[in-house]
Design an enzyme around this catalytic site. Structure first.
Site: not given
Length: 691
Positions: A84, A221, A628
């Site tokens: 992402h 991810d 992240s």
């Protein structure tokens, strides 16, 4: 103010009494008590291997493009981050004919690796506390406006000194501990960053919004980029076809040993923003803002989703926008749920009462921190705060017309000279769709009118909507899109001509600008006083608890968080600390009736062949937005995963860390390598990583 700073000079990081794994710690001054706790949890290397040594692990960690984190994993500059985090880069290279979002991407040679506009990685070189230096120059006696000017001048001067030593460096100064201290951080930026590997969106965003912020997770991810450098110096360089892969002196080694329940885990990255020193009054304001954000984004996303489902071309354009919007839509809902469930406002009120008792008994900060004044200030700002949130979520970065209409009055430099000066907008038609944009604006205009009932917060164009369009906001939006030049490719608008203000979108933008300036003016009446009271509150907490180590709120500077691989319990039910391949296969087989679990048939076959391979895992590491892509290391500084999410049951952790419930969700590095190998057949990358 000087007394406030002197209080903070007495910080004593001498005792760690809590076993909670809370904390986003700066590395250069890591308290010894924290390091000893890390060793107790299983960290096996000397402190120098964190920050000071030539091969310190922090030298492999990067700020990824100003919004995520990443880690260098090879001698040729490969960088791992989350899928992402690479989402927009992947989307920008995608077309209907070559849909890398849908099908994934693998560059089989260096020549196939894709350059990315406006992307970069930053390596932190050094950090130091400059508070005493500022104080020696009278910083504590300055007004807030003068402080800002002074900090800019100091930052410019220090930056010149740094660049004189090494032209590839930059320096920035940021406040810590609610502005009670200031640190200067030096970075080296690399701006030639190329996409190397991405798995299909079905796996990189597996579970979609259904699983976002949830546990258990099976999302793979990750994405892979490469840093390119000047071929002569191995240093930063603007994109050039002649650049070569960057060769770092140190990179993170990948572990294939995995982890167990209780294994030491450490993250390093760039957490964006937390507000754990915030007062109960500030949390009440945040609660109201969260509710507004969730409501507006919910209706905006409904429009986007309907158009995306109807057109593959629109889906490619809006995939990234939708993901960004929905992420914090769900975060806002979850945060308010947690604020209510743990009674956070009441907890803060009790703690503030404790601080008041301490002040009464010691006499410290009595003339500065005033809870009654803080309450009055926040009450005065509440209406403005809510109106601003409606304004920002409705008109800021929501649709292309509003963005350009505002830009025409704020921050765009005209071209040409004299009366022939003109404004024009770059063609970015590959990033937005006319019909989607138009309906989005009409829908949000209607919602704004319904939710904002105080006339002073209604832009003047609502009178036009009532008089000329019978109150129909969509008809007004249609009119703007059909009559204005701001969206026409190559159109020129001349600010010095009368025709400029006759353009309906220019008039629309002026009304928005006037409202924005009024909101800013209302904020300015109280914001400095509120910030000062919050600064005093932070100072009081630090002084009252001076025998405990304290970390500053996140501000997108490098931080370390330590903890262990560990499950949590909710209502007596254990979460488990990891997921395995059979769990994703079970969800995949629901894909025909459940869109967020739909994958390509080959993925089902692939994961069925994976046996009990670990997918994702939980740790007690502290995490927030910006983390992240943060590398997750074991006790020997070996990479075991990439952090990508927190859990729904602790979404108030930006405001309060609940050690019983707060967890960091990571993708297992073995899952990452499995997908690179078995799906991508990326032998050259696997070999490079294992050098």
């Amino acid at each position: 103010m000087k007394k406030l700073f002197l209080l903070l000079v007495t910080f004593q990081f001498s005792l760690l009494t809590s076993h909670a794994d809370e904390g986003m710690w700066t590395l250069y001054n890591l308290p010894n008590a924290v390091y000893e706790q890390m060793k107790g949890y299983g960290y096996q290397l000397p402190y120098e291997k964190l920050y000071q040594a030539d091969d310190a692990i922090m030298k492999a960690v990067v700020n990824f493009s100003g919004y995520c984190s990443g880690v260098v994993v090879s001698p040729d500059g490969l960088v791992f981050t989350n899928h992402h985090c690479g989402f927009e880069a992947i989307r920008s290279h995608s077309t209907v004919e070559h849909d890398y979002m849908l099908n994934g991407f693998y560059a089989k040679t260096y020549a196939d690796e894709l350059p990315n506009k406006d992307m970069f990685v930053s390596f932190m070189v050094e950090q130091k506390d400059i508070t005493d230096q500022l104080m020696a120059q009278g910083f504590d006696k300055m007004s807030n406006d003068r402080r800002s000017e002074f900090l800019d001048s100091i930052e410019n001067a220090m930056s010149k000194d740094v660049k004189a030593q090494d032209s590839t460096l930059r320096l920035e100064i940021k406040p810590f501990y609610e502005g009670n201290r200031y640190f200067a951080t030096t970075y080296r930026d690399f701006t030639d960053l190329r996409l190397v590997f991405a798995i299909p969106k079905s796996m990189g965003k597996f579970g979609g919004e259904t699983d976002n912020w949830m546990w258990p997770r099976q999302t793979c991810d990750f994405s892979v980029f490469r840093i390119y450098a000047d071929p002569k110096t191995n240093g930063p360089a603007a994109y050039s076809k002649d650049n070569v892969p960057y060769h770092p002196k140190h990179w993170a080694r990948v572990s294939d040993e995995g982890y167990q329940d209780g294994t030491f885990s450490m993250t390093m990255g760039y957490p964006g923003s937390t507000n754990r020193y915030l007062s109960s009054f500030g949390i009440k304001e945040r609660y109201e803002e969260n509710a507004i954000r969730a409501q507006i984004r919910g209706i905006k996303q409904e429009v986007m989703k309907r158009h995306m489902d109807a057109s593959e071309a629109v889906r490619i354009k809006y995939d990234s926008k939708y993901a960004q919007s929905s992420n914090y839509w769900k975060n806002s809902l979850g945060m308010n749920k947690c604020i209510d469930s743990i009674g956070l406002i009441q907890q803060k009120e009790l703690f503030e009462a404790k601080i008041k008792e301490w002040m009464d008994s010691t006499g410290l900060l009595m003339t500065q921190l005033n809870f009654d004044q803080m309450k009055r200030l926040y009450a005065k700002r509440l209406a403005t705060s809510k109106a601003y949130m409606y304004f920002a979520e409705t008109f800021s970065r929501t649709d292309e017309l509003s963005k350009r209409a505002l830009k025409a009055h704020n921050g765009i430099s005209p071209k040409g000279k004299g009366k022939r000066q003109y404004i024009t907008f770059d063609d970015n038609s590959e990033t937005w769709d006319y019909d989607t944009d138009r309906e989005t604006l009409g829908t949000l205009l209607k919602n704004y009118r319904e939710k904002v009932t105080d006339a002073k917060y209604l832009p003047e164009f609502y009178q036009t909507i009532d008089k000329s369009f019978g109150g129909d906001c969509q008809k007004y939006a249609d009119y703007l899109y059909s009559k204005s030049k701001v969206l026409k490719k190559g159109a020129r608008l001349y600010p010095n001509k009368k025709s400029f203000m006759k353009d309906p979108a220019i008039m629309f933008g002026l009304d928005l600008t006037e409202l924005y300036m009024n909101l800013r003016s209302e904020f300015k009446e109280v914001v400095d006083s509120i910030d000062l009271q919050e600064r005093y509150l932070c100072a009081a907490k630090l002084r009252m608890e001076e025998d405990l180590p304290h970390y500053s709120d996140a501000n997108f500077t490098m931080r370390l968080s330590y903890g262990q691989v560990k499950e949590y319990k909710l209502g007596g039910v254990s979460s488990g600390y990891q997921t395995k391949a059979p769990s994703i296969v079970k969800k995949m087989k629901m894909g025909e009736s459940f869109e967020d679990y739909k994958v390509e048939p080959e993925m089902i076959d692939l994961l069925e062949s994976a046996g009990d391979m670990p997918l994702c895992f939980l740790t007690t590491n502290d995490i927030t937005g910006g983390n992240s892509g943060s590398p997750m290391f074991d006790g020997k500084n070996r990479l075991i995963g990439l952090a990508f999410d927190g859990n729904w049951d602790s979404l108030s952790s930006d405001l309060f860390f609940d050690s019983q419930l707060a967890r960091c969700i990571g993708v297992d590095i073995r899952y990452v390598l499995f997908m690179m190998d078995k799906w991508g057949h990326a032998d050259r990358l696997i070999d490079e990583i294992k050098k």
